[in-house]
Motif scaffolding. Structure first.
Motif, mmCIF file in Angstrom:
data_model
loop_
_atom_site.group_PDB
_atom_site.id
_atom_site.type_symbol
_atom_site.label_atom_id
_atom_site.label_comp_id
_atom_site.label_asym_id
_atom_site.label_seq_id
_atom_site.Cartn_x
_atom_site.Cartn_y
_atom_site.Cartn_z
ATOM 1 N N GLN A 142 4.257 10.058 -5.771
ATOM 2 C CA GLN A 142 4.256 8.408 -6.120
ATOM 3 C C GLN A 142 4.813 8.542 -4.439
ATOM 4 O O GLN A 142 4.380 8.233 -4.291
ATOM 5 C CB GLN A 142 3.980 8.239 -7.661
ATOM 6 N N ARG A 143 6.165 9.766 -4.851
ATOM 7 C CA ARG A 143 7.524 8.572 -3.716
ATOM 8 C C ARG A 143 7.146 8.837 -2.853
ATOM 9 O O ARG A 143 6.523 7.996 -1.420
ATOM 10 C CB ARG A 143 8.639 8.788 -4.557
ATOM 11 N N ASN A 198 3.835 6.597 -1.563
ATOM 12 C CA ASN A 198 4.423 5.197 -1.525
ATOM 13 C C ASN A 198 5.135 5.036 -0.314
ATOM 14 O O ASN A 198 4.818 3.915 0.254
ATOM 15 C CB ASN A 198 5.102 4.622 -2.369
ATOM 16 N N GLN A 235 -2.005 7.427 3.406
ATOM 17 C CA GLN A 235 -2.187 7.776 2.239
ATOM 18 C C GLN A 235 -3.793 8.058 1.491
ATOM 19 O O GLN A 235 -3.899 9.421 0.792
ATOM 20 C CB GLN A 235 -2.257 6.081 1.276
#
Length: 816
Positions: free
Chosen positions: A43-44, A47, A54
């Motif tokens: 997720q990091r 982000n 994405q």
């Protein structure tokens, strides 16, 4: 096939991975904790990506088209998406993600980024393989020599061009068996039978027209999967006075026969060989079972044949459609590209229409993503690039309506995709930096000499303000770069600013070919072919004036040793004759083993070129030990040139060499793709160069108002577009005059895309100039001889930019 490895994509860096080694037993609670930590790391990574990037990170199978703008971070997004896919699906050496890109340097770059992302996920450096397209094809073909009919132990890889001996050989063989068609070419539009003119036309056909036709047609047809028989069938549909496609088919046929007889393979043979392997059900299943998915970068530069190879690998082995190109729904394929940066169709069969078609298919099933945010450039540079994109499309008949075009024809130069600045919270440091000066500066110098003075003055100012910055001058052709480098050599001496001419460093690889051309002339000075080849070297090195070399080469004796009854020679011819005779005298006076060093000095080589020539002479001396005749030297030198295995002497060979701080790099627009600088200068923006138009060389105008090569290329493109976009048994092809017009339109569109690429290389300052006066043609310009300059029209984009950005127009009174 029994001795074929089970893991065709296994590479040295994937051996001994944690995936395949014995691991300790982990308790369920620890497994859950590890999974949670990994999901947080994923997720990091996600982000830190922009919205378009994405979309790649969120990919979970199937087809995905990603249309990206310049500077959007394609390779970064693809690397993170690849690492996330490896983690999400626990890929390993038995089930791998394949990443394909265009160049070796790009492959090395994306491989390093994937490894870094895998380290952040605490995963082993496995589960993926990065290839160039040809590297991937060769990997497949070499493992199944029986199926591919490719034996690298005996075959020699070549990259034929117009002057390659294989192309020349197929031309001579075609002439020998096609006297009727050849005589029709000699007659041209009209011919009075004069013998001197016949000899001149023969020289033009044998050394220029037919080699160019063969080179372009073989590249276009073979890279697209067309055979000589396909061209024969096409020729029956497009009759003309010469039978251009029939000539092309005959040349292609002769080339293939000659190539096979000499055990040569070219780069297209690698793709074709890999496809032959994948026609075999067993071999194809082995490869498909071990390919989880294919990620392709720079997809706009792929040919249909290359795309077919990737689609086969991206197809599940259980799919009903196995070898034919499959529907996008059945593929695990992510293709990332920018159709607006398609600038290679002059050199390859790549055409943006194919990637646009893939994007359209994916859009219909909701699998098209856009990466339209870019942090590379200042906002005014982005605005200028967007303006050029939309202005050019409107001039081609397309009207922008929102994000769509009212006339979305495939032949429009650009896809309607504007660049947007990044968000304020973007992780990229110094994204969309503040402009330097006006950010966009547009000049109208008096002539090309004033332009170079303005560039020199501005570079001095910029590096005085920011010694850590870098700059580049982007030119359309190498002769422009040589002119600028010579005029700006004082920057190093007087201001400590290094001027690096990329084209000059690339010349080193041409040293063997130039030396061979001159030595062959010295060995057989009465050969028209050898004389012309040597004269071309002398003109290229600016040692003799530019002139009609075919007229000189058609009568070698008269040119070299004119008699009292021969027509008087012009000053340019006399100068060329004196130069050639001086070399012939040296041939008699010097021992053969000193000729290469002597020629290197005579050709005005610089230090690196002299070092390359010395290395060449040393290698030839070793290979001819005990038989040091000129004939033996020529045999060895010919093998070196034709096998293309001689490496020049260069200090560095890295793209980083082009981006040094405090350096002014002079580089062509084509080579600048993928790079960026703080300050970018684009001079010599004239209409006859950009967009320019196809033109018929004076020497070949007896054939008509078109060139055979461009007509054949346009007809082949029309055939392929019809087969690919609207499948038909026999698409309608344009006649010669229509094909010539289409060639002009295609060239113009690509030149505008090239300008767009050049503009989007700039971060803080984009400097553009269209001079009032410039050379008639740069390839004949020699400022050392005081060539006259002519009035020039600016590139049509320049007046439009001035109108849209009036504050960017810089008056000469402000700077001179």
């Amino acid at each position: 096939m029994s001795d074929t490895p089970d893991h065709p994509f296994t590479s040295p860096d994937s051996k001994g991975s944690l995936v395949t080694s014995t691991t300790e037993t982990v308790s369920p609670s620890n497994q859950s904790a590890i999974a949670n930590l990994r999901q947080q790391a994923i997720q990091r990574l996600r982000n830190n990506l922009r919205p378009g990037q994405q979309s790649m990170a969120d990919w979970q199978g199937g087809s995905l088209a990603v249309s990206a703008v310049p500077g959007a971070g394609k390779s970064t997004g693809m690397a993170v998406a690849a690492a996330i896919a490896i983690a999400r699906y626990q890929l390993n050496t038995r089930k791998q993600l394949i990443i394909v890109t265009f160049t070796r340097s790009a492959a090395a770059n994306i491989k390093a980024k994937i490894r870094q992302s895998l380290r952040e996920l605490s995963l082993p450096q496995t589960g993926f393989a990065v290839h160039t397209l040809h590297g991937l094809a060769l990997n497949i073909a070499s493992r199944y020599p029986d199926l591919s009919a490719l034996n690298l132990d005996t075959a020699t890889i070549i990259s034929p061009n117009q002057n390659h001996r294989l192309i020349r050989s197929c031309v001579e063989q075609w002439i020998a068996v096609n006297s009727r068609r050849y005589n029709a070419l000699l007659e041209g539009n009209q011919f009075d039978g004069e013998e001197t003119e016949r000899l001149r036309r023969q020289s033009v056909l044998r050394t220029e027209v037919l080699p160019s036709l063969a080179n372009i047609v073989i590249r276009e047809a073979k890279s697209s999967g067309l055979t000589p028989q396909d061209l024969w069938l096409m020729s029956e549909q497009t009759p003309d006075d010469y039978g251009i496609l029939a000539i092309a088919a005959g040349l292609y046929e002769q080339y293939e026969n000659s190539r096979r007889s000499r055990d040569f393979i070219d780069y297209d043979d690698m793709i074709l060989a890999a496809l032959r392997v994948l026609e075999n059900d067993s071999a194809r299943k082995i490869w498909q079972d071990q390919v989880f998915a294919v990620f392709e970068d720079e997809a706009q530069d792929s040919s249909p044949l290359q795309t077919k190879l990737l689609e086969i690998l991206a197809t599940d082995s259980g799919s009903a459609k196995q070898f034919e190109i499959t529907n996008t729904n059945n593929l695990n394929l992510v293709r990332v590209g920018d159709p607006n940066q398609a600038i290679n169709s002059t050199f390859t069969p790549a055409d943006p229409i194919y990637f646009r078609s893939f994007c359209s298919e994916c859009s219909q099933i909701g699998r098209l993503a856009t990466m339209d945010q870019a942090g590379r450039s200042s906002r005014i540079i982005i605005d200028a690039a967007n303006f050029v994109l939309n202005w050019v499309n409107r001039s081609y008949g397309g009207e922008q309506i929102g994000s769509e075009l009212s006339n979305p024809k495939s032949e429009l130069p650009f896809s309607p995709q504007n660049i947007r600045p990044v968000n304020l919270d973007d992780p990229q440091q110094d994204a969309n930096p503040a402009p330097t000066g006006r950010g966009l500066e547009i000049y109208k110098p008096r002539d090309v000499y004033d332009t170079v003075k303005l560039i020199g003055k501005r570079v001095i100012e910029l590096f005085a303000q920011n010694p850590e910055g870098n700059a580049a001058v982007l030119v359309r052709e190498n002769r422009q770069g040589s002119f600028i480098a010579e005029q700006l050599h004082f920057l190093q001496r007087e201001h400590g600013i290094e001027v690096y001419d990329v084209a000059q460093s690339n010349l080193y690889s041409h040293v063997p070919a130039e030396i061979l051309a001159v030595l062959q002339f010295l060995d057989r000075p009465h050969s028209p072919d050898y004389l012309k080849a040597a004269l071309e070297v002398f003109v290229q090195r600016q040692l003799i004036p530019t002139q009609d070399l075919n007229a000189l080469a058609s009568l070698p004796e008269q040119f070299l040793y004119p008699g009292p009854l021969d027509p008087p020679q012009t000053p340019a011819v006399r100068q060329a004759g004196r130069y050639c005779r001086s070399l012939l005298r040296a041939r008699l006076e010097l021992p053969h083993y000193q000729l290469i060093s002597f020629l290197a000095l005579t050709l005005n080589y610089d230090q690196s070129e002299l070092a390359t020539a010395d290395k060449l002479a040393e290698r030839i001396a070793k290979q001819t030990a005990g038989n040091g005749s000129l004939s033996a030297n020529l045999t060895v030198l010919s093998e070196i040139v034709n096998s293309e295995k001689f490496e020049p002497v260069e200090a560095e060979d890295s793209e980083g060499r082009y981006l040094r701080k405090g350096q002014l790099t002079i580089i062509t627009m084509h080579k600048a793709k993928g790079l960026d600088w703080d300050y970018v200068f684009i001079p010599f923006l004239h209409e006859d160069t950009l967009p320019g138009s196809p033109w018929v060389p004076t020497a070949a105008q007896f054939l008509g108002e078109f060139t055979l090569a461009e007509v054949a290329r346009a007809q082949i493109r029309a055939y392929l577009h019809g087969k690919y976009l609207q499948p038909q048994d026999l698409p309608e092809l344009p006649v010669a005059t229509e094909a010539w017009q289409q060639a002009a339109r295609l060239k113009s569109a690509e030149e505008y895309r090239l300008l767009y690429v050049a503009m989007t290389r700039a971060k803080r300052l984009l400097w553009m100039a269209a001079e009032d006066k410039g050379p008639f043609r740069w390839n004949t310009f020699n400022h050392n001889q005081g060539d006259n300059l002519q009035e020039k029209k600016p590139c049509p984009v320049i007046p439009a930019l001035k109108s849209r950005f009036p504050n960017s127009v810089v008056a000469l009174s402000e700077v001179l």
